[in-house]
Every structure is written in C-alpha cells, then in structure tokens.
Design a protein around this motif. Structure first.
Motif, PDB file in Angstrom:
ATOM      1  N   GLU A  79      -1.086 -32.529   4.594  1.00  0.00           N
ATOM      2  CA  GLU A  79      -0.151 -31.979   3.672  1.00  0.00           C
ATOM      3  C   GLU A  79      -0.629 -31.586   2.207  1.00  0.00           C
ATOM      4  O   GLU A  79      -0.153 -31.071   1.543  1.00  0.00           O
ATOM      5  CB  GLU A  79       1.099 -32.522   3.672  1.00  0.00           C
ATOM      6  CG  GLU A  79       1.948 -32.769   4.671  1.00  0.00           C
ATOM      7  CD  GLU A  79       3.199 -33.807   4.610  1.00  0.00           C
ATOM      8  OE1 GLU A  79       3.689 -34.012   3.574  1.00  0.00           O
ATOM      9  OE2 GLU A  79       3.535 -34.249   5.655  1.00  0.00           O
ATOM     10  N   VAL A  80      -1.700 -32.301   2.125  1.00  0.00           N
ATOM     11  CA  VAL A  80      -2.510 -32.289   0.822  1.00  0.00           C
ATOM     12  C   VAL A  80      -3.383 -31.047   0.723  1.00  0.00           C
ATOM     13  O   VAL A  80      -4.356 -30.870   1.600  1.00  0.00           O
ATOM     14  CB  VAL A  80      -3.053 -33.575   0.414  1.00  0.00           C
ATOM     15  CG1 VAL A  80      -3.871 -33.463  -0.919  1.00  0.00           C
ATOM     16  CG2 VAL A  80      -2.391 -34.749   0.497  1.00  0.00           C
ATOM     17  N   PRO A  81      -3.138 -30.278  -0.293  1.00  0.00           N
ATOM     18  CA  PRO A  81      -3.821 -29.124  -0.394  1.00  0.00           C
ATOM     19  C   PRO A  81      -5.518 -29.640  -0.701  1.00  0.00           C
ATOM     20  O   PRO A  81      -5.581 -30.472  -1.586  1.00  0.00           O
ATOM     21  CB  PRO A  81      -3.353 -28.342  -1.817  1.00  0.00           C
ATOM     22  CG  PRO A  81      -2.037 -29.120  -2.007  1.00  0.00           C
ATOM     23  CD  PRO A  81      -2.240 -30.281  -1.421  1.00  0.00           C
ATOM     24  N   SER A  82      -6.633 -28.873  -0.269  1.00  0.00           N
ATOM     25  CA  SER A  82      -7.752 -29.218  -0.576  1.00  0.00           C
ATOM     26  C   SER A  82      -8.639 -28.236  -0.695  1.00  0.00           C
ATOM     27  O   SER A  82      -8.566 -27.137   0.174  1.00  0.00           O
ATOM     28  CB  SER A  82      -8.271 -30.282   0.496  1.00  0.00           C
ATOM     29  OG  SER A  82      -9.912 -30.541   0.445  1.00  0.00           O
TER      30      SER A  82
END
Length: 84
Positions: A79-82
């Motif tokens: 779920e973490v933008p990277s």
C-alpha cells in the motif's frame, strides 16, 4: 522477533477514522508501552517507557480495537507508494 510476536501497521487516517489515539506506541508483553515522540519533521526524538498498569491496560484495549483494521508488514508495503 520472538515466537508469537506480531507487528501490525495502521494508517494514521484509518486510526483517526476509528477514533483511536494519535500516539505511536509499541506494546511489549502487555506490560510495557514504548511511547514514541516525534518532532514537527516527523523525526523520532524520544522513547518514553510506561509501566503504569492503568495506562498499559488502556493501550491493550486500543491495540485490540486497532488489530482488526491493521495489516501485516508485507501487506502494508503493497500500500506504500514507492519510486523503486
């Protein structure tokens, strides 16, 4: 991490929506709270260890309420933008 240990993650916005406290804490063995303190840049500045049974019992209640909405580290990473 010891056997039986589990770390879960919950977005701050989700915690707000659920009415959970703003604190960032770690709960150890349902006996000790590590309350993390951050500055305005979100850098960790201190860790306060709390052993007061009333505060620990409240932290256990908060943990139990949050647990159903929190995710494992692996799921949280998706779920973490990277940029990587």
């Amino acid at each position: 991490m010891g056997e039986g240990s589990s770390i879960r993650y919950l977005w701050r916005a989700d915690a707000d929506h659920l009415g959970l406290p703003q604190e960032d804490t770690w709960l150890f063995d349902s006996r000790v709270i590590a309350l993390l303190h951050f500055d305005s840049d979100d850098d960790l500045t201190a860790v306060e260890l709390i052993t007061d049974p009333v505060q620990v019992a409240r932290a256990c209640q908060v943990r139990d309420a949050a647990w159903h909405f929190a995710t494992t580290y692996r799921a949280f990473l998706t779920e973490v933008p990277s940029d990587v």
